[in-house]
Design an enzyme around this catalytic site. Structure first.
Site, PDB file in Angstrom:
ATOM      1  N   SER A  25      31.438  63.682  24.377  1.00 44.18           N
ATOM      2  CA  SER A  25      32.835  63.395  24.783  1.00 44.18           C
ATOM      3  C   SER A  25      32.893  62.185  25.710  1.00 44.18           C
ATOM      4  O   SER A  25      33.858  61.424  25.687  1.00 44.18           O
ATOM      5  CB  SER A  25      33.465  64.626  25.441  1.00 44.18           C
ATOM      6  OG  SER A  25      32.934  64.857  26.736  1.00 44.18           O
ATOM      7  N   ARG A  68      17.696  64.867  29.652  1.00 40.02           N
ATOM      8  CA  ARG A  68      16.253  64.762  29.833  1.00 40.02           C
ATOM      9  C   ARG A  68      15.984  64.104  31.169  1.00 40.02           C
ATOM     10  O   ARG A  68      16.681  63.163  31.551  1.00 40.02           O
ATOM     11  CB  ARG A  68      15.637  63.879  28.734  1.00 40.02           C
ATOM     12  CG  ARG A  68      15.673  64.486  27.369  1.00 40.02           C
ATOM     13  CD  ARG A  68      14.587  65.490  27.137  1.00 40.02           C
ATOM     14  NE  ARG A  68      13.232  64.943  27.303  1.00 40.02           N
ATOM     15  CZ  ARG A  68      12.147  65.728  27.416  1.00 40.02           C
ATOM     16  NH1 ARG A  68      12.280  67.020  27.448  1.00 40.02           N
ATOM     17  NH2 ARG A  68      10.948  65.205  27.514  1.00 40.02           N
ATOM     18  N   ILE A  69      14.945  64.565  31.859  1.00 39.20           N
ATOM     19  CA  ILE A  69      14.524  63.885  33.085  1.00 39.20           C
ATOM     20  C   ILE A  69      13.590  62.754  32.669  1.00 39.20           C
ATOM     21  O   ILE A  69      12.643  62.968  31.904  1.00 39.20           O
ATOM     22  CB  ILE A  69      13.807  64.865  34.029  1.00 39.20           C
ATOM     23  CG1 ILE A  69      14.816  65.920  34.516  1.00 39.20           C
ATOM     24  CG2 ILE A  69      13.212  64.114  35.214  1.00 39.20           C
ATOM     25  CD1 ILE A  69      14.224  67.007  35.368  1.00 39.20           C
ATOM     26  N   LEU A  70      13.864  61.542  33.113  1.00 40.02           N
ATOM     27  CA  LEU A  70      13.125  60.355  32.682  1.00 40.02           C
ATOM     28  C   LEU A  70      12.031  60.019  33.687  1.00 40.02           C
ATOM     29  O   LEU A  70      12.173  60.246  34.889  1.00 40.02           O
ATOM     30  CB  LEU A  70      14.103  59.193  32.533  1.00 40.02           C
ATOM     31  CG  LEU A  70      15.166  59.421  31.431  1.00 40.02           C
ATOM     32  CD1 LEU A  70      16.377  58.540  31.637  1.00 40.02           C
ATOM     33  CD2 LEU A  70      14.544  59.206  30.054  1.00 40.02           C
ATOM     34  N   ASN A  82      24.306  56.861  35.110  1.00 39.24           N
ATOM     35  CA  ASN A  82      24.430  58.250  34.659  1.00 39.24           C
ATOM     36  C   ASN A  82      25.743  58.825  35.164  1.00 39.24           C
ATOM     37  O   ASN A  82      26.228  58.460  36.243  1.00 39.24           O
ATOM     38  CB  ASN A  82      23.258  59.070  35.228  1.00 39.24           C
ATOM     39  CG  ASN A  82      23.304  60.536  34.809  1.00 39.24           C
ATOM     40  OD1 ASN A  82      23.501  60.862  33.645  1.00 39.24           O
ATOM     41  ND2 ASN A  82      23.155  61.422  35.783  1.00 39.24           N
ATOM     42  N   HIS A  88      27.317  62.353  36.340  1.00 36.98           N
ATOM     43  CA  HIS A  88      26.868  63.683  36.756  1.00 36.98           C
ATOM     44  C   HIS A  88      28.092  64.511  37.145  1.00 36.98           C
ATOM     45  O   HIS A  88      28.958  64.018  37.885  1.00 36.98           O
ATOM     46  CB  HIS A  88      25.896  63.562  37.942  1.00 36.98           C
ATOM     47  CG  HIS A  88      25.381  64.873  38.439  1.00 36.98           C
ATOM     48  ND1 HIS A  88      24.387  65.578  37.785  1.00 36.98           N
ATOM     49  CD2 HIS A  88      25.740  65.624  39.504  1.00 36.98           C
ATOM     50  CE1 HIS A  88      24.157  66.711  38.442  1.00 36.98           C
ATOM     51  NE2 HIS A  88      24.966  66.768  39.490  1.00 36.98           N
ATOM     52  N   THR A  96      17.840  56.289  39.674  1.00 34.49           N
ATOM     53  CA  THR A  96      16.588  55.925  40.359  1.00 34.49           C
ATOM     54  C   THR A  96      15.579  57.037  40.047  1.00 34.49           C
ATOM     55  O   THR A  96      15.956  58.072  39.506  1.00 34.49           O
ATOM     56  CB  THR A  96      16.832  55.876  41.890  1.00 34.49           C
ATOM     57  OG1 THR A  96      17.351  57.142  42.293  1.00 34.49           O
ATOM     58  CG2 THR A  96      17.816  54.767  42.244  1.00 34.49           C
ATOM     59  N   GLU A 153      14.395  59.338  41.733  1.00 36.62           N
ATOM     60  CA  GLU A 153      14.748  60.655  42.278  1.00 36.62           C
ATOM     61  C   GLU A 153      15.995  61.179  41.552  1.00 36.62           C
ATOM     62  O   GLU A 153      17.046  60.532  41.556  1.00 36.62           O
ATOM     63  CB  GLU A 153      15.018  60.558  43.776  1.00 36.62           C
ATOM     64  CG  GLU A 153      15.079  61.924  44.452  1.00 36.62           C
ATOM     65  CD  GLU A 153      15.341  61.830  45.948  1.00 36.62           C
ATOM     66  OE1 GLU A 153      15.363  60.696  46.477  1.00 36.62           O
ATOM     67  OE2 GLU A 153      15.525  62.890  46.564  1.00 36.62           O
ATOM     68  N   ASP A 170      19.332  62.392  40.155  1.00 32.83           N
ATOM     69  CA  ASP A 170      20.710  62.509  40.659  1.00 32.83           C
ATOM     70  C   ASP A 170      20.875  62.010  42.094  1.00 32.83           C
ATOM     71  O   ASP A 170      21.649  62.565  42.872  1.00 32.83           O
ATOM     72  CB  ASP A 170      21.163  63.981  40.591  1.00 32.83           C
ATOM     73  CG  ASP A 170      21.175  64.507  39.166  1.00 32.83           C
ATOM     74  OD1 ASP A 170      21.012  65.726  38.992  1.00 32.83           O
ATOM     75  OD2 ASP A 170      21.327  63.679  38.243  1.00 32.83           O
TER      76      ASP A 170
END
Ligand code: GRF
Length: 198
Positions: free
Chosen positions: A12, A86-88, A102, A104, A136, A138, A140
């Site tokens: 969306s 996904r955590i990058l 991003n 959030h 970055t 870390e 969020d």
């Protein structure tokens, strides 16, 4: 200006970007999930939509390398995580430093991570919302570009609260991308300033 949008599901926020008539082109949509509905949305707009499935790779680093290769084929000025779950790795984030954003679903730094609406209700907060930020290493925690606040109502459920926040996500994500495309985002001491219209 080329943008690549990464999704994992409904898309969306991708739809909001496509409807916003931005001074930029969504050059490709990439999902880590083959069943992401946003892939069909991209294809309906004639936008290359591909899957880089994390389960096809033996490590997070191998997945991120494949994802970066797919992204770089489109030479994007900006990579947008729009419902990408996904955590990058720090290596991936470093490769796109300053051009990776991003959306959030909380007012960062409150409620980093998952299940933000349930946690906001459990915490009894009266104001909730969403944040667009530079990514970055870390999770969020990157420099905040834009936020929107919504009230939490007495009879709110996770569903009603999420819907109220989502409507604001669809407003601030295109706004943040527009500012980026206009070259108006400046980071000073870890804080983002939006320069006046050039
Ligand atoms: C959105 O709430 C977004 O903030 C979160 O994932 C949700 C789904 O987004 N990261 P979309 O409908 O797939 O854009």
């Amino acid at each position: 200006m080329n943008i690549v949008v990464l999704i994992s599901g409904r898309g969306s926020n991708l739809a909001a970007l496509l409807e916003a008539k931005l001074p930029a082109t969504v050059a490709a949509v990439i999902s880590n999930k083959a069943d992401a509905a946003g892939l069909a949305l991209a294809r309906a707009h004639g936008i290359p939509a591909l899957v880089v499935a994390h389960r096809d790779y033996g490590s997070r680093a191998a997945f991120d390398a494949a994802l970066a290769a797919a992204i770089d084929r489109h030479a994007p000025a900006l990579v947008v995580l729009a419902g990408f779950m996904r955590i990058l790795t720090p290596g991936f984030v470093g490769r796109y430093a300053g051009r990776l954003i991003n959306i959030h679903p909380s007012l960062l730094p409150s409620f980093t991570g998952l299940d933000t609406h349930r946690r906001a209700l459990e915490a009894g907060v009266k104001i909730h919302g969403c944040t667009v930020h530079f990514v970055t290493p870390e999770l969020d925690h990157g420099p905040i570009i834009a936020q929107a606040a919504v009230p939490v109502l007495e009879d709110d459920t996770e569903v009603t609260l999420a819907a109220r926040v989502l409507a604001e996500e669809h407003r601030i994500l295109p706004q943040a991308v527009r500012w980026f495309a206009q070259g108006r985002l400046v980071i000073v001491d870890g804080r983002v300033r939006v320069a006046d219209e050039l």
